[in-house]
Motif scaffolding. Structure first.
Motif, PDB file in Angstrom:
ATOM      1  N   LEU A  13       0.841  -1.066  -0.009  1.00 36.57           N
ATOM      2  CA  LEU A  13      -0.115   0.030   0.011  1.00 36.57           C
ATOM      3  C   LEU A  13       0.902   1.236  -0.098  1.00 36.57           C
ATOM      4  O   LEU A  13       0.671   2.167  -0.757  1.00 36.57           O
ATOM      5  CB  LEU A  13      -1.003   0.032   1.448  1.00 36.57           C
ATOM      6  N   VAL A  14       1.864   1.308   0.916  1.00 37.09           N
ATOM      7  CA  VAL A  14       2.761   2.290   0.974  1.00 37.09           C
ATOM      8  C   VAL A  14       3.492   2.776  -0.400  1.00 37.09           C
ATOM      9  O   VAL A  14       3.738   3.747  -0.719  1.00 37.09           O
ATOM     10  CB  VAL A  14       3.789   2.457   2.199  1.00 37.09           C
ATOM     11  N   LEU A  15       4.211   1.565  -0.814  1.00 37.10           N
ATOM     12  CA  LEU A  15       5.084   1.749  -1.904  1.00 37.10           C
ATOM     13  C   LEU A  15       4.236   1.955  -3.232  1.00 37.10           C
ATOM     14  O   LEU A  15       4.676   2.573  -4.280  1.00 37.10           O
ATOM     15  CB  LEU A  15       6.109   0.544  -2.225  1.00 37.10           C
ATOM     16  N   GLN A  16       3.008   1.322  -3.403  1.00 37.54           N
ATOM     17  CA  GLN A  16       2.561   1.358  -4.826  1.00 37.54           C
ATOM     18  C   GLN A  16       1.118   2.244  -4.713  1.00 37.54           C
ATOM     19  O   GLN A  16       0.534   2.752  -5.723  1.00 37.54           O
ATOM     20  CB  GLN A  16       1.983  -0.080  -5.097  1.00 37.54           C
ATOM     21  N   GLY A  17       0.554   2.620  -3.405  1.00 41.23           N
ATOM     22  CA  GLY A  17      -0.390   3.554  -3.501  1.00 41.23           C
ATOM     23  C   GLY A  17      -1.656   2.666  -3.750  1.00 41.23           C
ATOM     24  O   GLY A  17      -1.709   1.454  -3.809  1.00 41.23           O
ATOM     25  N   LYS A  18      -2.884   3.290  -3.951  1.00 40.07           N
ATOM     26  CA  LYS A  18      -4.259   2.706  -3.956  1.00 40.07           C
ATOM     27  C   LYS A  18      -4.939   3.618  -4.865  1.00 40.07           C
ATOM     28  O   LYS A  18      -5.213   5.001  -4.310  1.00 40.07           O
ATOM     29  CB  LYS A  18      -4.788   2.347  -2.638  1.00 40.07           C
ATOM     30  N   ALA A  19      -5.556   3.072  -5.800  1.00 36.26           N
ATOM     31  CA  ALA A  19      -6.649   3.874  -6.540  1.00 36.26           C
ATOM     32  C   ALA A  19      -7.957   3.576  -5.885  1.00 36.26           C
ATOM     33  O   ALA A  19      -8.385   2.730  -5.267  1.00 36.26           O
ATOM     34  CB  ALA A  19      -6.713   3.453  -7.960  1.00 36.26           C
ATOM     35  N   ALA A  24      -9.454   7.459  -9.680  1.00 35.19           N
ATOM     36  CA  ALA A  24      -8.707   8.573  -8.914  1.00 35.19           C
ATOM     37  C   ALA A  24      -7.726   7.819  -7.815  1.00 35.19           C
ATOM     38  O   ALA A  24      -7.913   6.902  -7.394  1.00 35.19           O
ATOM     39  CB  ALA A  24      -9.730   9.472  -8.210  1.00 35.19           C
ATOM     40  N   GLN A  25      -6.669   8.629  -7.689  1.00 33.57           N
ATOM     41  CA  GLN A  25      -5.639   8.169  -6.710  1.00 33.57           C
ATOM     42  C   GLN A  25      -6.401   8.441  -5.091  1.00 33.57           C
ATOM     43  O   GLN A  25      -6.203   9.493  -4.766  1.00 33.57           O
ATOM     44  CB  GLN A  25      -4.405   8.888  -6.905  1.00 33.57           C
ATOM     45  N   ALA A  26      -6.391   7.309  -4.695  1.00 31.77           N
ATOM     46  CA  ALA A  26      -6.873   7.786  -3.168  1.00 31.77           C
ATOM     47  C   ALA A  26      -5.687   7.704  -2.142  1.00 31.77           C
ATOM     48  O   ALA A  26      -5.924   8.296  -1.165  1.00 31.77           O
ATOM     49  CB  ALA A  26      -7.856   6.279  -2.634  1.00 31.77           C
TER      50      ALA A  26
END
Length: 65
Positions: A13-19, A24-26
């Motif tokens: 989650l931290v390295l790749q993020g979450k849409a 949209a980028q959450a």
């Protein structure tokens, strides 16, 4: 169990993020953090605010990159 469970999900989650569901980028990705920085931040999250999960090492971060 994101914080107290298997650290892989939190690291991802931290390295790749979450849409979000609409694309949209959450949460933005923080892949720019080096392994030590990411490990220190995630270890803090896993041990603060009443959490008692194990620490995360920079080696774990490196392995999952």
């Amino acid at each position: 169990q994101l914080v107290n469970g298997d650290p892989q999900a939190l690291i991802d989650l931290v390295l790749q993020g979450k849409a979000s569901s609409n694309g949209a980028q959450a949460m933005p990705a923080f892949a720019f953090l080096d392994n030590r920085e990411a490990a220190e931040i995630l270890t803090y999250i896993r041990s603060a605010w009443g959490n008692s999960a194990s620490s995360i090492s920079s080696t774990q971060i490196e392995t999952l990159r």
